[in-house]
Design an enzyme around this catalytic site. Structure first.
Site, short mmCIF file in Angstrom:
data_model
loop_
_atom_site.label_atom_id
_atom_site.label_comp_id
_atom_site.label_asym_id
_atom_site.label_seq_id
_atom_site.Cartn_x
_atom_site.Cartn_y
_atom_site.Cartn_z
N GLY A 20 0.83 -1.20 0.00
CA GLY A 20 0.00 0.00 0.00
C GLY A 20 0.86 1.25 0.00
N PRO A 21 1.63 1.47 -1.08
CA PRO A 21 2.52 2.65 -1.12
C PRO A 21 1.76 3.92 -1.49
CG PRO A 21 2.85 1.33 -3.09
CD PRO A 21 1.80 0.62 -2.28
N GLY A 22 0.80 4.30 -0.63
CA GLY A 22 0.03 5.53 -0.84
C GLY A 22 0.69 6.66 -0.05
N GLY A 69 2.48 4.96 3.10
CA GLY A 69 3.43 3.93 2.65
C GLY A 69 4.48 4.50 1.71
N ASN A 90 -4.56 3.80 11.00
CA ASN A 90 -5.28 4.47 12.08
C ASN A 90 -6.13 3.47 12.86
OD1 ASN A 90 -4.56 7.16 12.38
ND2 ASN A 90 -5.77 7.80 10.61
N ALA A 149 0.46 13.43 5.44
CA ALA A 149 0.90 13.22 4.06
C ALA A 149 -0.32 13.11 3.15
CB ALA A 149 1.74 11.95 3.97
N LYS A 192 -5.10 9.22 19.73
CA LYS A 192 -5.22 9.54 18.30
C LYS A 192 -6.65 9.25 17.83
CE LYS A 192 -3.48 10.10 14.02
NZ LYS A 192 -2.89 9.44 12.86
N SER A 226 -8.84 13.29 6.48
CA SER A 226 -8.85 12.26 5.42
C SER A 226 -10.25 11.68 5.22
CB SER A 226 -7.85 11.15 5.72
OG SER A 226 -8.24 10.43 6.86
N GLU A 242 -12.92 5.53 6.27
CA GLU A 242 -12.52 4.70 7.41
C GLU A 242 -13.46 4.92 8.60
OE1 GLU A 242 -8.24 5.77 7.65
OE2 GLU A 242 -7.84 3.67 7.15
N1 LIG Z 1 -2.29 10.27 5.09
C1 LIG Z 1 -2.08 10.64 6.36
O1 LIG Z 1 -1.72 11.82 6.61
C2 LIG Z 1 -2.22 9.65 7.48
C3 LIG Z 1 -1.72 10.02 8.75
C4 LIG Z 1 -1.81 9.10 9.78
C5 LIG Z 1 -2.38 7.86 9.57
N2 LIG Z 1 -2.88 7.54 8.33
C6 LIG Z 1 -3.46 6.21 8.16
O2 LIG Z 1 -2.56 5.45 7.35
C7 LIG Z 1 -3.30 4.46 6.60
C8 LIG Z 1 -2.97 4.65 5.13
O3 LIG Z 1 -3.52 5.90 4.73
P1 LIG Z 1 -3.04 6.71 3.44
O4 LIG Z 1 -3.45 8.11 3.66
O5 LIG Z 1 -1.63 6.41 3.12
O6 LIG Z 1 -3.98 6.06 2.32
P2 LIG Z 1 -3.78 6.05 0.74
O7 LIG Z 1 -3.00 7.25 0.30
O8 LIG Z 1 -5.13 5.81 0.15
O9 LIG Z 1 -2.85 4.78 0.50
C9 LIG Z 1 -3.34 3.48 0.53
C10 LIG Z 1 -2.62 2.73 -0.54
O10 LIG Z 1 -3.02 1.36 -0.50
C11 LIG Z 1 -3.06 0.94 -1.84
N3 LIG Z 1 -3.81 -0.30 -2.01
C12 LIG Z 1 -5.14 -0.50 -2.00
N4 LIG Z 1 -5.43 -1.79 -2.28
C13 LIG Z 1 -4.23 -2.39 -2.48
C14 LIG Z 1 -3.85 -3.70 -2.82
N5 LIG Z 1 -4.77 -4.64 -3.08
N6 LIG Z 1 -2.55 -3.97 -2.95
C15 LIG Z 1 -1.61 -3.03 -2.75
N7 LIG Z 1 -1.90 -1.76 -2.43
C16 LIG Z 1 -3.21 -1.45 -2.30
C17 LIG Z 1 -3.69 2.09 -2.58
O11 LIG Z 1 -3.48 1.93 -3.96
P3 LIG Z 1 -4.17 2.80 -5.12
O12 LIG Z 1 -3.08 3.73 -5.57
O13 LIG Z 1 -4.56 1.83 -6.18
O14 LIG Z 1 -5.34 3.50 -4.50
C18 LIG Z 1 -2.91 3.24 -1.96
O15 LIG Z 1 -1.70 3.45 -2.62
C19 LIG Z 1 -4.78 4.71 6.93
O16 LIG Z 1 -5.21 3.86 7.95
C20 LIG Z 1 -4.79 6.16 7.43
O17 LIG Z 1 -5.87 6.44 8.29
C21 LIG Z 1 -2.81 8.41 7.29
#
Ligand SMILES: NC(=O)c1ccc[n+]([C@@H]2O[C@H](COP(=O)([O-])OP(=O)(O)OC[C@H]3O[C@@H](n4cnc5c(N)ncnc54)[C@H](OP(=O)(O)O)[C@@H]3O)[C@@H](O)[C@H]2O)c1
Length: 287
Positions: free
Chosen positions: A7-9, A12, A96, A122, A173, A242, A254
């Site tokens: 999950g390199p979003g 990641g 989270n 991020a 959190k 988010s 979520e």
């Molecule tokens: N962003 C923040 O600031 C932040 C801060 C603290 C905590 N968090 C928590 O961190 C977690 C991740 O959040 P995020 O913001 O990074 O989410 P995100 O940007 O949506 O990243 C999730 C990643 O997972 C990928 N994914 C989905 N299905 C998959 C699969 N079958 N195989 C491989 N990868 C797959 C998505 O791919 P696609 O590119 O295809 O969509 C996307 O790249 C969540 O629980 C969030 O609440 C986020």
């Protein structure tokens, strides 16, 4: 050291970029393929051409898996874990909520799972393209896995530390996150918390979280509801959490990890949580 990031979003990809800058070579296990990773960090832009794979069946066991999918993508992450996890693999869950271990306990022995509270702001604008808004931190429980995770991030440039009371860190959190339901429900950014009636609702959501968190063993202060409202009021008025960002983009939200969990655990402890239950129900109905 073999690493994989599932999950390199936003999270990641950002964490992977810091690892790459410090000399690691993680495999990025993605749903959507990309060739270049470009992450704007407070220390400058990190650009890399990492190994990216979209085929879980081609994956092989590694030393560390960092799971950073959304909380509702457990089944998708599980497909990768089937192949990436061997007898000595550690699995860190960067998500989270408070159910990091429970989400994967059926698949990875609990002793090999490292729950991580992530506080790294991020955003992702496209596959492989992220902005890290500020320096952040990650916290893990004390223990063999937590200490090994800290060692992995030694000299990586991300603040990672052990907290002996990790449970309380995670619930604090969650207290902030559960109040954010008002933004997704109203469709309005942080400035909505300036309204006293909305702020009262946020305090009530957090008060339910505090009651359930304490029943789960978290040490949460009486003034946490006020602290959470103060935090929202101090954030830039146009900032979007988010949950709201996902709603605006018509993505799944979520809501279960942020509000549903408080209702589910509240029920187990005999604690009434009508507001979090309503928030979870309405948000799920919007999807
Ligand atoms: N962003 C923040 O600031 C932040 C801060 C603290 C905590 N968090 C928590 O961190 C977690 C991740 O959040 P995020 O913001 O990074 O989410 P995100 O940007 O949506 O990243 C999730 C990643 O997972 C990928 N994914 C989905 N299905 C998959 C699969 N079958 N195989 C491989 N990868 C797959 C998505 O791919 P696609 O590119 O295809 O969509 C996307 O790249 C969540 O629980 C969030 O609440 C986020």
């Amino acid at each position: 050291m073999k690493l994989a990031v599932v999950g390199p979003g936003a999270i990641g990809g950002t964490v992977a970029a810091h690892l790459i800058r410090s000399g690691h070579d993680p495999i990025l296990c993605a749903r959507t393929a990309f060739q270049r990773l470009v992450v704007e960090t407070p220390q400058g832009v990190i650009e890399a051409r990492p190994k990216v794979t979209t085929d879980p069946h081609a994956a092989r066991p590694v030393d560390w898996v960092l799971v950073a999918t959304k909380t509702y993508e457990v089944e998708a992450a599980a497909l990768w874990l089937d192949r990436l996890v061997g007898p000595s693999t550690w699995v860190a869950v960067l998500q989270n909520g408070v159910e990091h271990v429970g989400r994967f306990a059926g698949q990875v022995p609990a002793g090999r799972l490292v729950p991580v509270v992530v506080e790294i702001p991020a955003e992702r604008s496209g596959p492989g393209v992220m902005v890290q808004r500020r320096d952040g931190w990650m916290k893990v429980p004390d223990g063999q896995g937590g200490r090994a995770f800290c060692a992995l991030f030694d000299s990586v440039g991300v603040d990672v530390s052990v907290d002996p009371d990790w449970c309380s860190v995670a619930w604090r959190k969650l207290a902030v996150n559960c109040a954010g339901a008002v933004n997704a429900l109203t469709g309005k950014p942080a400035r909505i918390s300036a309204r006293d009636d909305v702020a009262d609702l946020m305090r009530a959501l957090v008060a339910e979280c505090v009651a359930v968190g304490r029943a789960e063993g978290a040490a949460l202060s009486d003034d946490l509801p006020d602290q959470v409202v103060a935090q929202y009021r101090a954030s830039p008025p146009d900032s979007i959490n988010s949950l709201l960002a996902d709603r605006l983009a018509s993505r799944p939200m979520e809501w279960d990890a942020r509000n549903g969990i408080i209702a589910r655990l509240g029920e187990r402890h005999g604690i009434a949580t009508p507001l979090n239950r309503m928030a979870a129900t309405l948000l799920s109905a919007m999807e």
